[in-house]
Design an enzyme around this catalytic site. Structure first.
Site, PDB file in Angstrom:
ATOM      1  N   TYR A 143       0.858  -1.183   0.000  1.00 58.60           N
ATOM      2  CA  TYR A 143       0.000   0.000   0.000  1.00 58.60           C
ATOM      3  C   TYR A 143       0.899   1.239   0.000  1.00 58.60           C
ATOM      4  O   TYR A 143       2.004   1.217   0.544  1.00 58.60           O
ATOM      5  CB  TYR A 143      -0.907   0.015   1.234  1.00 58.60           C
ATOM      6  CG  TYR A 143      -2.028  -1.007   1.220  1.00 58.60           C
ATOM      7  CD1 TYR A 143      -1.764  -2.361   1.395  1.00 58.60           C
ATOM      8  CD2 TYR A 143      -3.357  -0.615   1.036  1.00 58.60           C
ATOM      9  CE1 TYR A 143      -2.790  -3.298   1.386  1.00 58.60           C
ATOM     10  CE2 TYR A 143      -4.387  -1.546   1.041  1.00 58.60           C
ATOM     11  CZ  TYR A 143      -4.107  -2.882   1.216  1.00 58.60           C
ATOM     12  OH  TYR A 143      -5.117  -3.807   1.213  1.00 58.60           O
ATOM     13  N   GLU A 144       0.397   2.315  -0.567  1.00 58.76           N
ATOM     14  CA  GLU A 144       1.253   3.495  -0.770  1.00 58.76           C
ATOM     15  C   GLU A 144       1.707   4.150   0.534  1.00 58.76           C
ATOM     16  O   GLU A 144       2.632   4.951   0.536  1.00 58.76           O
ATOM     17  CB  GLU A 144       0.563   4.515  -1.669  1.00 58.76           C
ATOM     18  CG  GLU A 144      -0.685   5.116  -1.061  1.00 58.76           C
ATOM     19  CD  GLU A 144      -1.512   5.892  -2.076  1.00 58.76           C
ATOM     20  OE1 GLU A 144      -1.288   5.739  -3.283  1.00 58.76           O
ATOM     21  OE2 GLU A 144      -2.389   6.642  -1.647  1.00 58.76           O
ATOM     22  N   SER A 145       1.073   3.812   1.654  1.00 54.86           N
ATOM     23  CA  SER A 145       1.513   4.361   2.934  1.00 54.86           C
ATOM     24  C   SER A 145       2.876   3.813   3.352  1.00 54.86           C
ATOM     25  O   SER A 145       3.414   4.224   4.374  1.00 54.86           O
ATOM     26  CB  SER A 145       0.473   4.070   4.018  1.00 54.86           C
ATOM     27  OG  SER A 145       0.123   2.702   4.005  1.00 54.86           O
TER      28      SER A 145
END
Lengths: 267, 275
Positions: free
Chosen positions: A54-56
């Site tokens: 996930y981009e986090s």
């Protein structure tokens, strides 16, 4: 064993079909919402070795409940490791480690361009949407892209108002004739669009989306009515396989777990 | 060396009207308490930078603190729109808002370039996107070695970076754990920095590769317990997802927004303002 068809909702049909598209061992950059639901269903059924990122910054995460936001603590707590956001985008995505970018969208057009920026004119928008986030580079730096979105005329438009994230551009040629160095790093772009009615794939020559499979019980007319352009159908039109009882059970219990988890949050 | 200041004094000293301010936090560790203090001190004409402006920027925009927003995704994660941001963009209320819009990859690179003291960030980005047509800060550059055309955007070098972290020791060294976002880059890219923390401890007591910002690289350290709420602090308290959902109705119209801000921010003391 397959689930009795009458018992399956169109949205479950979409999620299971999208989940099945994700192969075991695939590295998948997951968008929030529907793609996250499908990617985790894949991980909990046929693709236990799928690597979800996930981009986090969470690498190889195995959430027990679906996150509400892209940066829920659940993602970090169940990840192999968590890296900074620059590292995520520069090393892992741009560096070429992502097989599938899995995206949702607000609008999509016949060349699979995505709009999550606005409806109307940029300076005087009718509706302002959240914007691109990670999608513009997920769509170009992943080896291929799956798009998952509920189908309607509002969503499936002939030309998007704004290309936030490129599919194949305004005329289908955006990925052709690139500098060799760019071409070497660019993915193939959207290879499937999975909706609650059907599956579309880009035509190999002109890159316009073509319906290649209808979900069981869905008619051509239903798809035509829910598409804002003159949609084409493949010569050999398949019928999507019916979900198994196990897939439906795993999906429903994931959603119940998720709802219970988020309902526990104070209001 | 970081000075230990009260939240009031840190904001009063480092956040001037017209300043360029980056308040970072990628869903996690969002500096709500500091944002509320900026609102209470009625700072104006700010240029706000953030990859994922969420509720705290919605509040600052709705309260008229902001003239320009530089961002890459502006929404209420998992819920929907930021209604005060939309009202500012769609109806220029309460003041017109100039937006400069990027992608996450570009902003992450721009923070990193800022931290590295470079004038620009280079990435293989924005290919085929309309964003360069509406943001004149997105340009291209040709690689002198391969001839490849790449995207270039200016590095981010804010006047002030504001972040929240779990803890600091007595020397002002700060530990960030969990989803670390671009906080370290934001602090190192900025001229001044304010770090709010949950607590001050004797020793950070961690492993050799932990994400630590040395006290001598920070302007001010401020204790703000629950200073990220309704966002979360990994190891301290969870994200209040319920509040994020509730915010949708509060922010949907101007009156309910103003009433909520009055009760929970304007008339609250700093330690009471966050949920």
């Amino acid at each position: 064993m397959s689930q009795p068809l009458a018992d399956i909702t169109p949205s479950e049909m979409m999620t299971v079909t999208a989940a099945r598209a994700l192969g075991n061992g695939t590295t998948c950059f997951v968008g929030i919402g529907l793609p996250s639901e499908a990617a985790n269903l894949a991980r909990l059924t046929h693709a236990p070795e799928a690597v979800l990122i996930y981009e986090s910054g969470t690498l190889q995460t195995r959430p027990d409940v679906l996150p509400l936001s892209i940066g829920d603590g659940e993602l970090c707590e169940t990840a192999l490791t968590t890296v900074s956001v620059p590292e995520m985008f520069r090393y892992w995505l741009q560096g070429g480690h992502v097989d599938v970018g899995f995206l949702g969208t607000a609008q999509i057009d016949r060349y699979a361009n995505l709009n999550t920026t606005l409806v109307g004119d940029y300076r005087e928008p009718k509706v302002r949407l959240p914007g691109g986030g990670g999608a513009p580079e997920i769509a170009t730096n992943s080896k291929e892209v799956f798009v998952m979105v509920k189908q309607s005329r509002r969503t499936f438009v002939k030309d998007v108002d704004f290309i936030t994230t490129v599919g194949f551009g305004r005329d289908g040629t955006a990925r052709d004739n690139m500098h060799p160095e760019t071409a070497r790093h660019m993915g193939r772009g959207p290879t499937r669009v999975i909706t609650d009615l059907c599956v579309m794939r880009p035509d190999p020559v002109d890159h316009e989306l073509v319906v290649t499979a209808l979900h069981p019980g869905v008619t051509r007319d239903q798809v035509i009515d829910a598409t804002g352009w003159d949609i084409r159908f493949a010569d050999t039109l398949e019928t999507t396989a019916i979900p198994t009882a196990e897939e439906i059970e795993v999906l429903r219990s994931l959603k119940v777990r998720t709802e219970r988890h988020h309902a526990g949050d104070t209001v | 060396m970081a000075e230990f200041l009260s939240l009031h004094d840190a904001v009063a000293r480092f956040v001037e009207n017209g300043a360029t301010v980056a308040m970072e936090g990628f869903t996690h560790l969002i500096p709500f308490a500091a944002g509320h203090e900026i609102i209470r001190q009625q700072k104006r004409e700010l240029t706000l930078i953030r990859m994922t402006p969420d509720l705290i920027y919605d509040q600052m925009i709705g309260m008229g603190c902001v003239k320009r927003l530089i961002f890459s995704w502006g929404g209420n994660p998992g819920v929907g729109s930021l209604h005060r941001l939309r009202d500012a963009v769609e109806h220029h209320h309460p003041v017109p808002l100039d937006i400069r819009e990027h992608s996450h990859a570009a902003m992450a690179c721009a923070y990193e370039a800022g931290a590295a003291g470079l004038p620009l960030a280079v990435l293989r980005g924005y290919v085929g996107s309309d964003l360069p047509k509406v943001n004149d800060q997105i340009k291209s550059i040709t690689c002198p070695f391969t001839g490849e055309e790449l995207a270039a955007i200016p590095s981010i070098r804010p006047d002030v970076a504001v972040i929240h972290a779990q803890k600091a020791d007595r020397h002002g060294n700060v530990l960030i754990e969990g989803i670390i976002g671009v906080q370290k880059e934001a602090v190192l890219a900025a001229t001044h920095s304010i770090v709010t923390v949950e607590e001050i401890v004797e020793s950070l007591d961690t492993h050799p590769n932990a994400c630590i910002i040395p006290g001598w690289a920070i302007s001010a350290v401020v204790v703000a317990e629950r200073g990220a709420s309704p966002s979360y602090a990994h190891g301290y308290y969870p994200r209040d997802n319920g509040f994020y959902k509730t915010w949708d109705a509060i922010a949907r119209n101007r009156e309910s927004f103003a009433a909520w801000m009055n009760d929970h921010v304007m008339n609250a003391r700093p330690e009471e303002s966050t949920r």
